[in-house]
Enzyme design. Structure first.
Site, mmCIF file in Angstrom:
data_model
loop_
_atom_site.group_PDB
_atom_site.id
_atom_site.type_symbol
_atom_site.label_atom_id
_atom_site.label_comp_id
_atom_site.label_asym_id
_atom_site.label_seq_id
_atom_site.Cartn_x
_atom_site.Cartn_y
_atom_site.Cartn_z
ATOM 1 N N ASP A 170 2.631 0.253 -0.767
ATOM 2 C CA ASP A 170 3.235 1.665 -0.919
ATOM 3 C C ASP A 170 2.037 2.970 -0.834
ATOM 4 O OD1 ASP A 170 2.277 1.601 -3.573
ATOM 5 O OD2 ASP A 170 4.470 2.588 -4.490
ATOM 6 N N TYR A 265 -8.485 4.272 -2.220
ATOM 7 C CA TYR A 265 -9.092 3.065 -3.007
ATOM 8 C C TYR A 265 -10.526 2.966 -2.279
ATOM 9 C CZ TYR A 265 -4.958 1.639 -5.208
ATOM 10 O OH TYR A 265 -3.678 1.598 -6.117
#
Length: 442
Positions: A170, A265
């Site tokens: 997600d 990330y």
């Protein structure tokens, strides 16, 4: 329209109530006749599933509810397995985060040593679910959002190559929601995106509106100064202080490849020392979650079950999870929805390893995903991705072969680990912490 039977594997998860609320909110799009809850921790599942039963009774009493720790009961007569398991629970997540920090290395649940540690625990758990599904409901599909998605996806590719499993994440959805907010759009579905990478390791290369107008210049101008930071007062769930910091940090990540827009990330790989410096080694993200979301969800669930009513409940619909309904609908009704999924490369990125599990846009129908070709990728991203794919493949080989050597190699190869000596010291301590969960390594 057929009514579906769903099993939520990870019935005791803190995410389960939000997903149930989301499913109930979308019954017009995906009709449901039965929801089953399955977990191997009965006490934990009882707390969550008992509350979910009250929620379902109030909102859709016609839906049959089953709560079980028996695989046969859980996986018989289901169309979809929605899997979000956490092998070792938050206690082991805490170890994944705190052990690397002792060595000055990023402590994170899906990136670096923590992600590898978690991956070695998750592989067996997810394969077990796949095997139950194939035994008891061979026509079902598993929609897996158990982390670390990259390692789990590589494991299912290698060890269960014919399984009907779709691995999803997600995080791109969360980022696209922020992009829509930056652009002043009502929904991320007003955007058409091109994207390539690995899970938690990718880049958007094109974002247009439905008419084909280029939205990248406006987004880049915002990201250059602010990252993905917006006014967070009404932006949804990923907005506590650590997430706000993450979204701001994107401007530094963006600076390295400003012709694309990055996944958040990547900060762990480009600026690992910054992450280590600002992390409290005694109180990591796992502690924040245990003291925050876990406590809140469990307290609310107990109250709902005791009162047999949701009146005054502060449990929220997990809006991010609506992509799970989109995916289930695409398979059930052959909608041809365009979605980002983790799939075998097989030429989608033409100058990249064919067996790598890449995250790219796919057209999804009843036979699963058809990846859209992204063409050649630049040397910078290709080099980073080759290194990271090698890490993920070595972890899965270490699991499958019981190889200490390959796990040491995987840790050494990670951009987050400074050298082979630190990698070995880390491995030995992670091995001790995971002795109840990892296969035996020789």
């Amino acid at each position: 329209m057929k009514k579906h039977s769903i099993v939520i594997a990870g019935g005791g998860s803190t995410f389960t109530p939000g997903i149930v609320l989301m499913l109930l909110d979308n019954l017009d799009r995906l009709p449901i006749r039965q929801i089953k809850f399955y977990d191997n921790d009965e006490a934990r599942q009882d707390i969550v599933a008992d509350a979910c039963e009250v929620i379902i009774k109030e909102k859709a009493p016609e839906i049959n509810v089953v709560k079980t720790i028996d695989p046969k009961t859980a996986f018989t007569d289901v169309d979809f397995v929605m899997a979000h398991i956490r092998v070792g629970k938050y206690k082991m997540r805490e170890m994944d985060e705190k052990i690397p920090l002792k060595y000055g290395v990023v402590g994170q649940e899906t990136c670096g040593p923590g992600g590898m540690s978690y991956g070695m625990r998750s592989i067996g758990g997810v394969l077990e679910l796949v095997d139950y599904m194939e035994k008891y409901s061979p026509d079902a599909w598993m929609l897996n959002y158990s982390n670390p998605a990259a390692i789990v996806a590589e494991a299912t590719r290698k060890l269960r190559p014919n399984a009907k499993i779709l691995n999803i994440c997600d995080m791109p959805i969360s980022i696209e929601n922020l992009m829509a907010k930056i652009l002043g759009l009502k929904s991320r579905k007003e955007m058409q995106v091109r994207y390539y990478g690995l899970n938690h390791f990718g880049w958007w290369t094109s974002i247009t509106d439905q008419a084909g107008n280029d939205l990248m210049p406006v987004l880049k101008a915002h990201v250059k100064d602010n990252g993905y930071a917006v006014d967070f007062t009404d932006a949804g769930q990923h907005v506590d202080k650590s997430w706000q910091d993450t979204f701001k940090k994107v401007k530094d990540v963006y600076a390295l490849a400003p012709d694309t827009l990055p996944n958040t990330y990547l900060k762990y790989y480009f600026y690992p020392q910054d992450e280590v410096e600002k992390t409290d080694p005694d109180y990591t993200r796992a502690n924040q979650v245990m003291d925050g979301r876990e406590k809140h969800v469990f307290t609310e669930c107990k109250r709902i079950a005791e009162n047999q009513s949701t009146e005054g409940s502060t449990l929220e619909i997990d809006e991010h999870a609506s992509y799970i309904v989109d995916l289930a609908r695409a398979i059930a009704y052959n909608t041809g929805e365009r979605m980002l999924l983790i799939v075998e490369n097989n030429g989608a990125i033409s100058n990249f390893e064919p067996t790598a599990m890449v995250e790219v846009p796919c057209i999804v129908g009843k036979n699963g995903p058809e990846p859209l070709t992204q063409g050649e990728i630049p040397r910078f991203q290709k080099g980073l991705m080759e290194q990271q794919v090698a890490v993920e493949k070595l972890v899965v080989e270490a699991y499958a072969e019981g190889s200490y050597q390959k796990l040491w190699q995987a840790l050494t190869l990670s951009r987050t680990v400074p050298n082979a000596r630190v990698a070995k010291e880390l491995l030995d301590e992670l091995l001790e912490a995971n002795k109840d969960f990892w296969p035996t390594l020789k």
